[in-house]
Design a protein around this motif. Structure first.
Motif, PDB file in Angstrom:
ATOM      1  N   ALA A  75       1.036  -1.209  -0.024  1.00 30.76           N
ATOM      2  CA  ALA A  75      -0.132   0.025   0.039  1.00 30.76           C
ATOM      3  C   ALA A  75       0.851   1.314   0.129  1.00 30.76           C
ATOM      4  O   ALA A  75       0.460   2.313  -0.517  1.00 30.76           O
ATOM      5  N   ALA A  78       2.262   1.467  -3.645  1.00 29.87           N
ATOM      6  CA  ALA A  78       1.221   1.378  -4.664  1.00 29.87           C
ATOM      7  C   ALA A  78       1.212   2.840  -5.495  1.00 29.87           C
ATOM      8  O   ALA A  78       0.797   3.087  -6.540  1.00 29.87           O
ATOM      9  N   PRO A  79       0.685   3.863  -4.687  1.00 35.61           N
ATOM     10  CA  PRO A  79       0.603   5.096  -4.846  1.00 35.61           C
ATOM     11  C   PRO A  79       1.477   5.759  -5.923  1.00 35.61           C
ATOM     12  O   PRO A  79       1.429   6.778  -6.560  1.00 35.61           O
ATOM     13  N   PHE A  80       2.886   5.351  -5.645  1.00 39.80           N
ATOM     14  CA  PHE A  80       3.912   5.618  -6.362  1.00 39.80           C
ATOM     15  C   PHE A  80       4.362   4.806  -7.638  1.00 39.80           C
ATOM     16  O   PHE A  80       4.649   5.349  -8.697  1.00 39.80           O
TER      17      PHE A  80
END
Lengths: 220, 252
Positions: A75, A78-80
């Motif tokens: 998690a 994931a945003p990156f």
């Protein structure tokens, strides 16, 4: 819900090609992770072995990485890096580090001082001693680390299903999201079987590598 | 792209701190799964491990269990509880999750206890017997106290693993802090994903630190402290798989 059969073998048979694909994916994710993990852990371990002071901070950092639950680690990434193989591998590799570093340094530590003394007396340079004496003797412990890292990674690969990868984890997630127990059971059983099988296989290889350790007492 | 500010904003939003989907409630669920599982697994693991280490029986089974326990993928075990609960109409109570976590928690506790009891210095045990202690006295007054740090290590390994795996309960229709991550993925909310990840990581690290303190406090004071250096490494005894034998894995 309970009207549905618990496990449908016909579904499994129909999806045998899919199973083989996922097996390949599972093995690929695992092997890349352990390989990259070793590539990173090896030089770090040699450095920590020579410069003892950095060993504690290194294991501390690796320990934190190891403690972070897998879902959280994915998690974080994931945003990156998105729902990609890169995200999966970054997470998987970071879990192998603590195990590998501990075993490489520990294996080198386990080399008896007498042996080092003899090597030194024979005129070995520190570099020669490392490659010709210390590392060969450390192989069993290092290999044990590779085994533990491999089996741990096989288990963690299933979690990467949540970021679009997953190997057998794909079936688990598929079953969960569709309330279809056959897929979940299939995925779970296959990943358990793969982990146990890999463990057995690597233990057997370990025995092959270290015939002298078969007697009671151990290699080190 | 989510930034640090989004996460800070998520944490400071009062909406996330109240109600059935708030952080306190999710934390309570997470702790509930974890505590119940570890509290049930600890007596079972310690009792079995002590017995096997003391009586030196069923050692082969223990070693096998240790190996299996380490090889079992936690997500798979947790996921298995779900169809079983569904099939037998057990509902969505905490029990399927707790049962799965229990099975994951027992092996490390059992193995570490077993190794701890077994590795107690043979001379020490002999002296105790020579002083006229009975088998159960040796167990209670010598073996268990000396094995205490390793027993706590087992519980620590189990607790950290359980807290980590409880995150995955959210994937299997459960609650806990993992909900933020799973829901965040579903709603494409980066702030929620990162916020949840931060909470989960913090809880796992706190658990580890907490048990590290407990471990230090139960360490018996012996005259020969330096000998402990030659004892098998504590932390990874369970993960090495073959306690006391050639499963030497450096630790601590």
């Amino acid at each position: 819900m309970s009207g549905q059969p618990f496990f449908r073998f016909d579904w499994v048979w129909d999806h045998r090609d899919d199973i083989m694909t996922r097996l390949g994916e599972h093995l690929e994710l695992t092997l890349i992770a352990v390989f990259l993990g070793f590539l990173i852990a090896f030089p770090i371990s040699l450095f920590a072995y020579r410069h003892r002071r950095v060993y504690a901070p290194i294991t501390w950092v690796a320990g934190i990485l190891y403690t972070i639950p897998s879902l959280a680690l994915f998690a974080f990434l994931a945003p990156f890096t998105g729902l990609s193989v890169t995200t999966a591998e970054m997470g998987l590799v970071s879990y192998t580090l603590l195990i590998l570093i501990r075993n490489i340094v520990g294996g080198l530590d386990g080399v008896p001082e007498d042996v080092r003394e003899v090597a030194r007396g024979m005129g070995y340079t520190p570099r020669q001693m490392l490659w010709k004496v210390e590392l060969p003797l450390a192989v069993p412990v290092i290999f044990a680390g590779v085994r533990i890292a491999t089996v741990t990674t096989i288990g963690l690969v299933t979690v990467t299903a949540l970021i679009g990868q997953g190997g057998f984890g794909y079936f688990i997630l598929q079953g969960l999201s569709r309330f279809f127990s056959t897929a979940t059971i299939l995925g779970a059983v296959l990943s358990i079987a793969l982990a146990v099988l890999a463990d057995r296989l690597l233990i057997a290889m370990e025995h092959r590598l270290t015939p002298w350790a078969r007697a009671r007492g151990g290699a080190v | 792209m989510e930034t640090f500010q989004d996460v800070t904003a998520w944490f400071s939003d009062p909406v996330n701190w109240s109600g059935p989907q708030g952080i306190p409630q999710r934390l309570m669920e997470h702790l509930q799964y974890s505590w119940v599982a570890v509290l049930l697994a600890a007596p079972v693991g310690v009792a079995l491990g002590t017995y096997i280490g003391h009586a030196r029986r069923f050692e082969f089974i223990t070693v096998t269990t240790a190996n299996l326990g380490r090889a079992l993928p936690s997500f798979a075990i947790l996921a298995l509880a779900f169809p079983i609960a569904l099939h037998y109409n057990l509902g969505f109570s905490i029990w399927p999750t707790v049962a799965a976590l229990f099975f994951l928690a027992v092996p490390p506790i059992l193995t570490n206890t077993y190794v701890g009891v077994k590795e107690v210095d043979a001379d020490t045990v002999e002296s105790a017997r020579g002083m006229g202690m009975s088998g159960s006295q040796v167990l209670r007054r010598i073996e268990v106290p000396l094995a205490a740090p390793l027993i706590v290590t087992g519980i620590r390994t189990a607790a950290v693993q359980v807290v980590a795996t409880a995150t995955l309960a959210a994937v299997v229709a459960g609650g806990g802090l993992g909900r933020f991550i799973v829901d965040g993925f579903a709603r494409q909310r980066g702030d929620m994903i990162l916020g949840g990840a931060f909470l989960v990581a913090a809880l796992a690290i706190l658990t580890e630190v907490f048990f590290a303190f407990v471990e230090r406090s139960v360490k018996p004071r012996t005259a020969s402290q330096d000998r402990s250096r030659f004892k098998p490494p504590y932390r990874h005894a369970a993960q090495a798989g073959r306690p006391g034998g050639d499963g030497y894995v450096p630790g601590a």
